[in-house]
Write a protein that holds these residues in place. Structure first.
Motif, PDB file in Angstrom:
ATOM      1  N   ASP A  12      19.652  60.273   0.247  1.00 23.24           N
ATOM      2  CA  ASP A  12      19.293  59.401   1.372  1.00 23.24           C
ATOM      3  C   ASP A  12      20.572  58.772   1.925  1.00 23.24           C
ATOM      4  N   ILE A  13      20.911  59.084   3.175  1.00 23.01           N
ATOM      5  CA  ILE A  13      22.174  58.632   3.751  1.00 23.01           C
ATOM      6  C   ILE A  13      22.278  57.114   3.821  1.00 23.01           C
ATOM      7  N   ARG A  14      21.154  56.419   3.787  1.00 23.70           N
ATOM      8  CA  ARG A  14      21.162  54.955   3.943  1.00 23.70           C
ATOM      9  C   ARG A  14      21.670  54.232   2.706  1.00 23.70           C
ATOM     10  N   HIS A  15      21.653  54.918   1.559  1.00 26.58           N
ATOM     11  CA  HIS A  15      21.975  54.241   0.300  1.00 26.58           C
ATOM     12  C   HIS A  15      23.019  55.030  -0.490  1.00 26.58           C
ATOM     13  N   PRO A  16      23.869  54.372  -1.246  1.00 27.36           N
ATOM     14  CA  PRO A  16      24.797  55.088  -2.119  1.00 27.36           C
ATOM     15  C   PRO A  16      24.017  55.932  -3.126  1.00 27.36           C
ATOM     16  N   VAL A  75      22.974  67.358   1.120  1.00 22.11           N
ATOM     17  CA  VAL A  75      22.314  67.084   2.395  1.00 22.11           C
ATOM     18  C   VAL A  75      22.020  65.596   2.474  1.00 22.11           C
ATOM     19  N   ALA A  76      22.649  64.933   3.445  1.00 27.13           N
ATOM     20  CA  ALA A  76      22.432  63.500   3.653  1.00 27.13           C
ATOM     21  C   ALA A  76      21.245  63.329   4.591  1.00 27.13           C
ATOM     22  N   VAL A 113      26.045  67.974   4.667  1.00 25.44           N
ATOM     23  CA  VAL A 113      25.404  68.137   5.970  1.00 25.44           C
ATOM     24  C   VAL A 113      24.570  66.896   6.275  1.00 25.44           C
ATOM     25  N   VAL A 114      24.838  66.277   7.420  1.00 25.15           N
ATOM     26  CA  VAL A 114      24.039  65.134   7.870  1.00 25.15           C
ATOM     27  C   VAL A 114      22.779  65.687   8.524  1.00 25.15           C
ATOM     28  N   PHE A 115      21.617  65.237   8.028  1.00 22.96           N
ATOM     29  CA  PHE A 115      20.357  65.883   8.420  1.00 22.96           C
ATOM     30  C   PHE A 115      19.285  64.858   8.777  1.00 22.96           C
TER      31      PHE A 115
END
Length: 211
Positions: free
Chosen positions: A114-118, A140-141, A172-174
């Motif tokens: 999850d891109i929102r959290h470390p 995959v973020a 990859v930002v997804f």
């Protein structure tokens, strides 16, 4: 890649149930609720082929999805859900470990963060384990639509540094909402699956809004 056929094949609980048609397999792993089912649905431009569970941690099988008769997505049980008992977590761990180490048709693993959290300790442990055994990984973020575009690289840097990404493993930002990263991810998947010649058939990014 233009997906013309996608079908759920089996929820497997052991090697005797794995498909025997010899197609390459791309596995997906990540914490419960990280968006694995949503990613699968977006990648194949179907709304509900991969169903999300209302009870995180409930999935206990390897869910096989055959794409265009060319390859499989294999959705692994989510990890890190607190309400799952320790004994059940250990059982799942052995089940997943056996698949990842012994399945010769496995070509790569998509590790969803999850891109929102470390990344969590579970995420770090999973990545370290995969790296130790030399299993090809693409990070995959997910849920990029929840973060302003201008902050994507900042969050990606946190993921890269927390996981201590090595060996050139791509990130990859997804977004399963907007289709961001869909074509890039397909290109990587097809390359790892040994079907890079099909990568040029990926639909334009805007086509991901069609569903």
């Amino acid at each position: 890649m233009r997906v013309t056929q996608a079908e759920f094949i089996i929820s497997a609980v052991g090697p005797d149930q794995y498909p025997a048609d010899g197609l390459p397999e791309i596995a997906l792993a990540g914490r419960s609720n990280v968006g694995k089912s949503s990613l699968i649905n977006k990648m194949i431009q179907r709304k509900n082929l991969a169903r999300t569970s209302s009870q995180p941690g409930k999935t206990q099988t390897l869910n096989y999805y055959r794409i265009n008769g060319e390859l499989y997505f294999v959705d692994l049980p989510g990890y890190g859900y607190a309400k799952v008992s320790k004994s059940q977590r250990e059982q799942w761990g052995k089940f997943i470990e056996s698949y990842l180490l012994k399945r010769e048709l496995l070509r790569a693993l998509l590790l969803l963060i999850d891109i929102r959290h470390p990344p969590t300790r579970d995420d770090v442990a999973m990545y370290d384990w995969l790296s130790h055994y030399g299993i090809p990984v693409c990070i995959v973020a997910t849920k990029a639509d929840k973060v302003p575009r201008g902050k994507w690289q900042k969050h990606v840097k946190v993921i890269r540094e927390t996981l201590f990404v090595r060996g050139g493993d791509p990130i990859v930002v997804f977004s399963s909402e907007t289709g961001q990263g869909k074509d890039e991810l397909w290109s990587l998947i097809l390359e790892r699956a040994g079907k890079s010649a099909l990568a040029g058939e990926a639909a334009p990014e805007a086509a991901s809004e069609a569903d």
